[in-house]
Design a protein around this motif. Structure first.
Motif, PDB file in Angstrom:
ATOM      1  N   ASP A 268       0.818  -1.218   0.000  1.00  0.00           N
ATOM      2  CA  ASP A 268       0.000   0.000   0.000  1.00  0.00           C
ATOM      3  C   ASP A 268       0.848   1.263   0.000  1.00  0.00           C
ATOM      4  O   ASP A 268       0.448   2.286  -0.580  1.00  0.00           O
ATOM      5  N   PHE A 271       1.786   1.960  -3.480  1.00  0.00           N
ATOM      6  CA  PHE A 271       0.638   2.457  -4.235  1.00  0.00           C
ATOM      7  C   PHE A 271       0.432   3.946  -3.977  1.00  0.00           C
ATOM      8  O   PHE A 271       0.153   4.723  -4.898  1.00  0.00           O
ATOM      9  N   CYS A 275       0.381   7.001  -6.727  1.00  0.00           N
ATOM     10  CA  CYS A 275      -0.692   7.990  -6.845  1.00  0.00           C
ATOM     11  C   CYS A 275      -0.145   9.419  -6.782  1.00  0.00           C
ATOM     12  O   CYS A 275      -0.590  10.303  -7.530  1.00  0.00           O
ATOM     13  N   TRP A 283      -6.570   8.953  -4.861  1.00  0.00           N
ATOM     14  CA  TRP A 283      -6.819   7.528  -5.107  1.00  0.00           C
ATOM     15  C   TRP A 283      -6.350   6.671  -3.932  1.00  0.00           C
ATOM     16  O   TRP A 283      -7.001   5.691  -3.579  1.00  0.00           O
ATOM     17  N   ARG A 288     -11.981   2.249  -1.872  1.00  0.00           N
ATOM     18  CA  ARG A 288     -11.957   1.175  -2.870  1.00  0.00           C
ATOM     19  C   ARG A 288     -10.529   0.770  -3.250  1.00  0.00           C
ATOM     20  O   ARG A 288     -10.317  -0.341  -3.766  1.00  0.00           O
ATOM     21  N   PHE A 289      -9.559   1.673  -3.006  1.00  0.00           N
ATOM     22  CA  PHE A 289      -8.204   1.448  -3.475  1.00  0.00           C
ATOM     23  C   PHE A 289      -7.154   1.489  -2.357  1.00  0.00           C
ATOM     24  O   PHE A 289      -5.974   1.257  -2.613  1.00  0.00           O
ATOM     25  N   ASN A 292      -4.591  -3.424  -0.750  1.00  0.00           N
ATOM     26  CA  ASN A 292      -4.481  -4.320  -1.904  1.00  0.00           C
ATOM     27  C   ASN A 292      -5.729  -5.169  -2.078  1.00  0.00           C
ATOM     28  O   ASN A 292      -6.188  -5.387  -3.204  1.00  0.00           O
ATOM     29  N   ARG A 295      -8.174  -3.148  -3.807  1.00  0.00           N
ATOM     30  CA  ARG A 295      -7.760  -2.890  -5.191  1.00  0.00           C
ATOM     31  C   ARG A 295      -8.011  -4.112  -6.068  1.00  0.00           C
ATOM     32  O   ARG A 295      -8.400  -3.976  -7.234  1.00  0.00           O
ATOM     33  N   HIS A 298     -11.653  -4.157  -6.770  1.00  0.00           N
ATOM     34  CA  HIS A 298     -12.098  -3.064  -7.636  1.00  0.00           C
ATOM     35  C   HIS A 298     -11.117  -2.856  -8.800  1.00  0.00           C
ATOM     36  O   HIS A 298     -10.963  -1.741  -9.302  1.00  0.00           O
ATOM     37  N   ARG A 299     -10.497  -3.935  -9.227  1.00  0.00           N
ATOM     38  CA  ARG A 299      -9.524  -3.899 -10.311  1.00  0.00           C
ATOM     39  C   ARG A 299     -10.093  -3.212 -11.562  1.00  0.00           C
ATOM     40  O   ARG A 299      -9.423  -2.392 -12.203  1.00  0.00           O
ATOM     41  N   LEU A 302     -10.099   0.644 -10.986  1.00  0.00           N
ATOM     42  CA  LEU A 302      -8.812   1.302 -10.797  1.00  0.00           C
ATOM     43  C   LEU A 302      -7.928   1.247 -12.036  1.00  0.00           C
ATOM     44  O   LEU A 302      -7.322   2.255 -12.419  1.00  0.00           O
TER      45      LEU A 302
END
Length: 412
Positions: A268, A271, A275, A283, A288-289, A292, A295, A298-299, A302
């Motif tokens: 994370d 990530f 962003c 993000w 939702r993101f 992991n 993510r 919600h692949r 994203l």
């Protein structure tokens, strides 16, 4: 004064190699790289099948093709070649004699074939109880498929690998794909190496050898790794994901304005840095993101957002920014680019070797870096029968016997 070569971990270990093509030779080349004396037994006249698997072939000093295929050269360095006709009783007797003088025998004949020559594992072990014998086949010595021939391509399909390799079926180009190199063969060769070393450790402790039964199919199932575990835990078989990861997002290929790159976010924190670089810190805060697990769930939301952002700038921009932020990433190199990469150069990824037919043979180096017993590149992949006389003299055969066997076609 030139320093003497460093010792090697397997110096003094002798290996009789009755294998050909890739899985077996990959195993024995690894043992040879570590210092074992590997005697490669080949059929007179043709030798290992891969000697003819070209083009490309090794080129001589004038740029002309030689008889040695690049395929063969990639898996047979640091070995000695003895050409013996195993269909002849004299040839069988020679190999049995050699089997009593080595520590390890590696073979990849079809199940039962060596029994015709009295060279099967049970017969040899009865005569030489300290011998470690490794048999490499497609499906192993037992089971309903034991007598089938096994080929890497078919094993990749049967063993589930092609069901998770390639683009998704609903996308252009979707459908099963094999891996670009023969991974079932190569993994089996490496697992066989590990098993042989374990068996030698046991032999040194107890005096007893053993039989190592290696199968491409077993290895392919084992190397499913996390995907096999995914299925066993969930009851749902993973499918093809193209260049995306089954369990991590974002971990895939993205298209920049002028080419492709890999972004491999592993946690994370990484990530959040991605962003920030993309100018979208919101993000990372989006529920939702934020993790992991979310993510992955919600692949489909994203990934299109990231695709749009990454497409706005060049590949060089993204690689520089991501590397500076320590977000895992990388270019997609050709083999030529990979071997020419500064890191590959610094690590000695390509090694030159003096070959009887060419002064300019280059091979991909072993990845094993041992501080006290480094890999040595003692000898280029041998010509067919190059060491027949040498090996037989060391085995106690007389010049007269060797000459008679050669005249009769038993050896070459």
């Amino acid at each position: 004064m030139q320093q003497p070569p460093s010792p090697q971990a397997l110096a003094g270990v002798r290996v009789l190699d009755l294998s050909r093509v890739l899985a077996g030779p990959w195993c024995t080349q690894t043992l040879a790289d570590l210092g074992a004396d590997v005697i490669k037994i080949e059929r007179p006249g043709s030798g290992d099948d891969t000697r003819a698997w070209g083009p490309p072939y090794l080129q001589d000093g004038e740029g002309h093709d030689t008889s040695e295929a690049a395929y063969y050269l990639g898996a047979n360095r640091n070995k000695r070649s003895l050409a013996v006709d195993l269909s002849r009783p004299e040839g069988q007797a020679l190999v049995r004699r050699l089997a009593g003088q080595v520590d390890v025998l590696v073979e990849n004949f079809k199940v039962g074939d060596l029994a015709r020559y009295g060279l099967d594992a049970q017969s040899l072990r009865a005569e030489h109880p300290g011998l470690v014998i490794c048999s490499i086949t497609g499906f192993g010595q037992t089971g309903p498929y034991a007598e089938r021939a096994g080929y890497d391509y078919a094993i990749q399909g049967m063993g589930g690998l092609m069901s998770v390799t390639g683009e998704r079926d609903d996308l252009p180009g979707g459908g099963p794909q094999k891996v670009g190199v023969a991974v079932a063969d190569l993994f089996t060769g490496m697992y066989a190496t590990v098993a042989i070393l374990a068996a030698l450790r046991h032999r040194d402790a107890t005096g007893q050898g053993q039989i190592v039964d290696m199968a491409l199919f077993d290895t392919q199932l084992a190397m499913l790794a996390n995907l096999g575990s995914n299925y066993l835990c969930s009851g749902k078989a993973p499918g093809r994901m193209g260049n995306a990861h089954q369990n991590i997002v974002p971990y895939q290929v993205f298209e920049a304005s002028d080419g492709h790159l890999i972004v491999a976010v592993g946690n994370d924190r990484q990530f959040a840095k991605l962003c920030d670089i993309a100018g979208r810190p919101d993000w990372a805060a989006d529920p939702r993101f934020a993790t992991n697990a979310e993510r992955v769930r919600h692949r489909t939301v994203l990934v299109p957002l990231l695709e749009d952002a990454i497409r706005q700038r060049s590949r060089a921009h993204w690689l520089a920014a991501l590397e500076a932020a320590k977000v895992p990433c990388g270019p997609i190199n050709s083999i030529a680019e990979a071997l020419a990469d500064p890191q590959a150069q610094a690590r000695g990824a390509v090694v030159g070797m003096e070959h009887p037919l060419s002064p300019a043979l280059r091979v991909v180096a072993s990845p094993m870096k041992l501080s006290a017993t480094p890999v040595q590149y003692r000898q280029a992949p041998p010509l067919l029968g190059q060491h027949s006389d040498e090996v037989l003299r060391q085995a106690g055969c007389t010049a007269e016997q060797i000459a008679a066997w050669r005249e009769a076609g038993v050896i070459a």
